[in-house]
Design an enzyme around this catalytic site. Structure first.
Site, PDB file in Angstrom:
ATOM      1  N   ASP A  60       8.800   1.582   5.365  1.00  0.00           N
ATOM      2  CA  ASP A  60       8.165   1.129   4.131  1.00  0.00           C
ATOM      3  C   ASP A  60       7.304   2.213   3.498  1.00  0.00           C
ATOM      4  OD1 ASP A  60       9.374  -1.318   4.207  1.00  0.00           O
ATOM      5  OD2 ASP A  60       7.711  -2.336   5.186  1.00  0.00           O
ATOM      6  N   ALA A 176       1.464  -7.223   2.846  1.00  0.00           N
ATOM      7  CA  ALA A 176       0.995  -6.065   3.610  1.00  0.00           C
ATOM      8  C   ALA A 176      -0.474  -6.259   3.997  1.00  0.00           C
ATOM      9  CB  ALA A 176       1.216  -4.791   2.786  1.00  0.00           C
ATOM     10  N   TYR A 177      -1.344  -5.338   3.594  1.00  0.00           N
ATOM     11  CA  TYR A 177      -2.755  -5.413   3.956  1.00  0.00           C
ATOM     12  C   TYR A 177      -3.385  -6.718   3.476  1.00  0.00           C
ATOM     13  CZ  TYR A 177      -7.505  -3.474   4.660  1.00  0.00           C
ATOM     14  OH  TYR A 177      -8.792  -3.233   5.073  1.00  0.00           O
TER      15      TYR A 177
END
Length: 283
Positions: A60, A176-177
């Site tokens: 990614d 994600a995050y």
């Protein structure tokens, strides 16, 4: 496809070897191609204007870098996962020929994903511009101390966070995050932003979903350094009073997809380790 580009990870020999395989396969099909490490921006920029598809070899992180390069030319990305997660990739090393063949034959659709642009400002000066496919993060620097972050949207003050940081994420970055920090999951076709605090202390702890035209301003207030990053790259130090202005970029990231749009949910469930129940089971 008149010209196909291939970018690979400069520090992973297996991706360079795969680039050779992909080029040989394309040549056998009569398709012209070029290949370069994904940190060779000069070569990529010279040829992307004529490139019809960009094959990304890596994980990614490689896809995020390629998306920023390809966006000005609206070149679709086709990722072959050679990393750990590959959530954004379209193929694996054991099925790339069939899937890439479908794309070359026109049996695909183009998925458009929102990009962010951010400006770091100090007083009346512009210090840096950034582009992100996943997220822009403002957080504490090397000191293990919380920061105060004043959030304004469209010129109106919303709240001030006391937290480890603040994430401004796209729908792509929601997995994600942002997800790790407790934010909601958004499908990629949505055109919204997320503002998600990281470990807030006596502050608003919920994520905020904003409209696509929102102009977000985050001002830091503290007596020590903070940092701003875009897609986890090139952290830039911030001083008290500095501002980060985030809004939708006028360009988009394009991805060549060969499955239907439901792929996102299937892939997400696999990533989370959730297995589909038999048909009709409501548990």
């Amino acid at each position: 496809m008149d010209l196909v580009g291939i970018v690979f990870h400069p520090d992973k020999p297996e991706t360079a070897a795969m680039a050779d395989r992909v080029q040989a396969w394309l040549t056998a099909k009569g398709v012209d191609s070029w290949a370069a490490p994904n940190d060779n921006h000069a070569t990529a920029r010279q040829t992307l204007a004529r490139t019809k598809l960009l094959v990304v070899l890596g994980g990614d992180g490689s896809t995020l870098r390629a998306a920023r390069l390809a966006a000005p030319h609206a070149v679709p990305l086709f990722g072959i996962n050679m990393g750990r997660i590959g959530f954004l990739s379209e193929a694996e090393p054991d099925d790339w020929q069939q899937r890439l063949g479908d794309v070359l034959a026109g049996h695909h659709w183009v998925e458009r994903r929102l990009l962010l642009r951010a400006e770091l400002q100090r007083d009346s000066r512009l210090l840096q511009r950034m582009i992100a496919l996943n997220e822009v993060v403002i957080g504490r620097g090397t000191h293990a101390r919380i920061v105060r972050l004043s959030l304004s949207v469209d010129g109106d003050h919303v709240t001030t966070y006391t937290a480890d940081g603040l994430i401004v994420a796209t729908p792509t970055g929601s997995t994600a995050y942002s997800m790790a920090a407790g934010g909601p999951l958004l499908p990629p076709e949505l055109q919204n932003f997320l503002v998600v605090p990281v470990a807030p202390h006596l502050s608003l702890g919920r994520a905020i979903v904003l409209h696509r035209q929102a102009v977000i301003c985050i001002q830091v207030e503290m007596d020590h350094d903070a940092t701003v990053t875009a897609d986890g790259q090139a952290a830039r130090r911030m001083r008290s009073g500095d501002r980060v202005v985030v809004q939708k970029h006028d360009q988009e990231a394009h991805f060549a997809r060969v499955g239907n749009s439901g792929y996102f949910y299937r892939r997400l469930m696999r990533r989370l380790g959730v297995h589909r129940l038999p048909h009709g089971n409501k548990d």
